[in-house]
Scaffold this motif. Structure first.
Motif, PDB file in Angstrom:
ATOM      1  N   GLN A  16       0.807  -1.216   0.000  1.00  0.00           N
ATOM      2  CA  GLN A  16       0.000   0.000   0.000  1.00  0.00           C
ATOM      3  C   GLN A  16       0.845   1.272   0.000  1.00  0.00           C
ATOM      4  OE1 GLN A  16      -2.907   0.002   3.093  1.00  0.00           O
ATOM      5  NE2 GLN A  16      -3.753   1.989   2.565  1.00  0.00           N
ATOM      6  N   PHE A  17       2.023   1.228   0.613  1.00  0.00           N
ATOM      7  CA  PHE A  17       2.835   2.428   0.750  1.00  0.00           C
ATOM      8  C   PHE A  17       4.027   2.371  -0.198  1.00  0.00           C
ATOM      9  CE2 PHE A  17       1.066   1.313   4.928  1.00  0.00           C
ATOM     10  CZ  PHE A  17       0.160   2.355   5.053  1.00  0.00           C
ATOM     11  N   PRO A  18       4.425   3.526  -0.743  1.00  0.00           N
ATOM     12  CA  PRO A  18       5.605   3.538  -1.613  1.00  0.00           C
ATOM     13  C   PRO A  18       6.881   3.305  -0.820  1.00  0.00           C
ATOM     14  CG  PRO A  18       4.821   5.777  -1.240  1.00  0.00           C
ATOM     15  CD  PRO A  18       3.799   4.865  -0.615  1.00  0.00           C
ATOM     16  N   VAL A  19       7.852   2.684  -1.497  1.00  0.00           N
ATOM     17  CA  VAL A  19       9.157   2.427  -0.895  1.00  0.00           C
ATOM     18  C   VAL A  19      10.133   3.467  -1.436  1.00  0.00           C
ATOM     19  CG1 VAL A  19      11.045   0.759  -0.716  1.00  0.00           C
ATOM     20  CG2 VAL A  19       8.673  -0.020  -0.698  1.00  0.00           C
ATOM     21  N   LYS A  20      10.961   4.014  -0.554  1.00  0.00           N
ATOM     22  CA  LYS A  20      11.920   5.043  -0.951  1.00  0.00           C
ATOM     23  C   LYS A  20      13.175   4.395  -1.548  1.00  0.00           C
ATOM     24  CE  LYS A  20       9.224   8.260   0.581  1.00  0.00           C
ATOM     25  NZ  LYS A  20       8.491   9.096  -0.379  1.00  0.00           N
ATOM     26  N   PHE A  21      13.405   4.662  -2.835  1.00  0.00           N
ATOM     27  CA  PHE A  21      14.612   4.186  -3.507  1.00  0.00           C
ATOM     28  C   PHE A  21      15.523   5.380  -3.782  1.00  0.00           C
ATOM     29  CE2 PHE A  21      12.038   0.490  -4.194  1.00  0.00           C
ATOM     30  CZ  PHE A  21      12.935  -0.550  -4.296  1.00  0.00           C
ATOM     31  N   SER A  22      15.967   6.049  -2.739  1.00  0.00           N
ATOM     32  CA  SER A  22      16.806   7.226  -2.882  1.00  0.00           C
ATOM     33  C   SER A  22      18.192   6.817  -3.343  1.00  0.00           C
ATOM     34  CB  SER A  22      16.912   7.977  -1.548  1.00  0.00           C
ATOM     35  OG  SER A  22      17.861   9.012  -1.636  1.00  0.00           O
TER      36      SER A  22
END
Length: 667
Positions: A70-76
């Protein structure tokens, strides 16, 4: 007071229930041994069963199902892009060996896809497939072979970046740590399987590993591909699954899933995973219909049996003549070939050309064969032709494809050969989907084909002129040995006769210049074709390559130019990256030039070629006269190629103009 306490208690429950939600959202890691109350966004046909089983599609046709975290994952790109995930999935087909188009694990900038079902797996459509703006990384579990996406087979795992033409793919297998070998898996077996996907930012390496559900993670991955993830993903990405069906369907299930953006994903607890639904029961209505049909079948049984017997005889009818009795041991029945090739099904086709189609087959003895179907309406000369086939069937050499026998039907001739599991050499030289051959393999293949050709020219009781030597007619066996095949253009000659023929046939780029003038094939026209083949293997380029609308690169001319400039190694295949024995590469390129001499008398015999390759003889000097080499050495040859006689096998490209500008590329 009691009311106040109850309110505080309710607030405490709500606060505690939100703790896992916030943890998953902030930490970008989670584990689901079943999906009851999981933080998933479902779309399409996806649903979660009461026992926690996630179902992406059912047995309805032309549908797609999505399930994303449901939530986006941070791919910084500032922090590490490494991630790890562990998945347990299952595909239950509608019919045995016939299932939907599979499941894909995807990392996408959005949960909404402008996508098509069936072969597109619900990720792309006809117009956006292959666009870099997609920013999608997917691992496909594909049980359908789609020609439009260059799939390797109907049971494979692939790595896709913005495109369903996989960067790399492999048949579904797993490495057994105990047996130390790869073991096949059938994706649509209905059995749960585990999938591990691990990306190491430091090495920029993506590993994909497959195994049965209760097997520990194998020591060796199924796929390992260098990928720069920073060029694909955006800062905020969604992770999840997509599955689709087409004209046939499958139940696509996910039983468990763990994901970690900052380390190794947790192992799933197999004992806690939900179970798959039991096998589908026949509906009562269907039973009634079957019973009614059974009564009808009994009434017309005799008629149907008689008709079936008649059509079966017609279906397997063969042409046999009295003179064939002496070739009984070399004759195959059409019935046995039909069964061996599963009814000559399209999925058994392993080759196709002007002669017809070639099918893979398996005899009752488990011996694998290749069956070539050749249209042949004329009966004139058939007795002599079959005698020639049987005679050629006695050829025995480890670098020749063995001709096992034949079968005759009305309007059709079937030739049976040994099956070569790795297919033709040109697929390894030019197909992006296959691994490239190293120099050791290439050099061994060249020596093997040379040995086989020497046997045809000098080692048998008759001279055999092959007439069509090229990478496409060199097949690779289990041990990657090169075997010369397709003797469809060969002619046999007794040693004491004039070994020439007037039929011009072969492939443009491998034809000796004298063939275009006289039409007579000799052992030295075979040597010329072998020279073009040697340069092709060493340089990784076809003998003639189109460079523009009216420009072509002639490989012989280009290699000669590199040699004359003192940089013959500049002609070597760049995909070898310099990993070759310099002396052997120079030897092969120079022999290729010698064999390509326009004067047949200046070419070495195949016996001499073998002596050069084995180091038993020194190479003669190569003349610096450029007119001594090349396919198009005169205007006469050039005019012939673009105005050939009817018996000549022309180039398949109709757009070629009558004027050819030969581009000599740089070294």
């Amino acid at each position: 007071m009691a009311i106040v306490l109850r309110s505080l208690h309710l607030l405490m429950i709500l606060y505690v229930s939100n703790i896992p939600l916030n943890f998953a959202q902030d930490e970008s890691q989670f584990i689901y041994n079943g999906f009851s109350q999981a933080n998933l966004s479902l779309d399409g046909s996806a649903k979660i069963h009461p026992n926690g089983l996630l179902q992406l599609t059912n047995i309805s046709n032309q549908q797609v199902g999505y399930a994303f975290y449901q939530f986006p994952v941070k791919f910084s790109t500032i922090s590490s892009l490494s991630f790890s995930t562990n998945i347990v999935f299952a595909m239950v087909p509608q019919e045995p060996e016939l299932g939907g188009h599979g499941i894909a694990f995807a990392i996408s900038p959005s949960r909404n896809f402008d996508a098509t079902t069936a072969a597109y797996l619900g990720l792309f459509n006809f117009s956006n497939n292959g666009h870099t703006s997609n920013h999608i990384l997917a691992i496909e579990l594909d049980p359908v072979e789609s020609a439009e996406f260059e799939d390797i087979d109907n049971n494979h795992v692939g790595i896709d970046v913005n495109d369903l033409r996989s960067l790399e793919s492999a048949p579904a297998t797993y490495y057994s740590n105990d047996e130390r070998r790869n073991i096949s898996l059938e994706l649509i077996s209905g059995n749960p399987m585990q999938l591990w996907i691990d990306y190491d930012e430091a090495e920029k390496l993506l590993n994909v590993t497959l195994a049965p559900i209760r097997t520990p993670k194998p020591n060796w991955p199924l796929l390992s591909r260098p990928i720069n993830l920073s060029e694909i993903v955006l800062e905020s990405m969604y992770v999840g699954f997509s599955a689709s069906t087409g004209t046939v369907a499958s139940d696509h299930y996910i039983l468990g899933w763990s994901f970690n953006k900052s380390g190794q994903a947790q192992s799933l607890d197999i004992s806690r995973l939900p179970t798959l639904p039991p096998g589908r029961k026949q509906k009562e209505k269907r039973i009634v219909v079957i019973r009614a049909l059974l009564i009808v079948v009994v009434v017309v049984l005799i008629t149907i049996t008689g008709a079936a017997y008649y059509f079966r005889r017609k279906k397997f009818e063969e042409v046999r003549e009295e003179w064939e009795s002496e070739y009984g041991t070399h004759r195959f029945s059409y019935n046995s070939l039909y069964k061996a090739t599963k009814g000559f099904k399209a999925k058994e086709i392993i080759g196709e050309g002007g002669f017809g189609k070639v099918y893979r087959g398996t005899l009752p003895s488990n011996e694998q064969i290749a069956v070539k179907r050749v249209s042949h309406d004329s009966q004139q000369g058939m007795k002599e032709f079959v005698a020639e086939i049987i005679s050629m069937g006695r050829l025995r050499h480890r670098n020749l494809v063995r001709l096992l026998g034949y079968c005759r039907r009305k309007g059709e001739l079937l030739l049976i050969y040994d099956y070569m599991p790795h297919g033709s050499l040109d697929r390894f030289l030019y197909s992006n989907g296959r691994r490239h051959l190293n120099w050791l393999q290439r050099f061994q293949i060249l020596r093997g084909v040379a040995s086989g050709l020497l046997y045809l020219h000098e080692g048998w009781e008759q001279i055999v002129i092959h007439r069509d030597i090229k990478a496409g007619n060199v097949l690779l066996d289990n041990e990657m040995n090169g075997r010369l095949g397709d003797f469809g253009l060969a002619r046999l000659y007794d040693h004491d006769t004039n070994s020439q023929t007037t039929l011009v046939a072969g492939t443009v780029g491998y034809l000796a210049p004298e063939l275009t003038r006289t039409g007579r094939a000799t052992t030295y026209t075979d040597v010329y074709a072998f020279g073009a083949f040697m340069l092709e293997v060493a340089c990784g380029r076809r003998p003639i390559e189109r460079m523009g609308m009216s420009e072509e690169l002639v490989l012989v001319d280009w290699v000669f130019e590199c040699w004359s400039k003192g940089d013959i190694l500049g002609a070597s295949d760049p995909r070898l990256e310099g990993n070759y024995v310099v002396e052997e590469m120079v030897l092969v390129l120079k022999i290729g030039l010698l064999c390509s001499h326009v004067n047949p008398a200046a070419r070495p015999s195949m016996r001499r070629v073998m002596q050069f390759l084995n180091g038993d003889a020194d190479l003669p000097n190569i003349p610096y006269d450029s007119a001594s080499f090349g396919t198009f050495s005169s205007s006469e040859t050039l005019d012939f190629l673009w105005s050939p006689p009817s018996s000549f096998v022309q180039s398949s490209d109709p757009s070629m103009s009558s004027t050819v500008s030969i581009l000599k590329g740089g070294c």
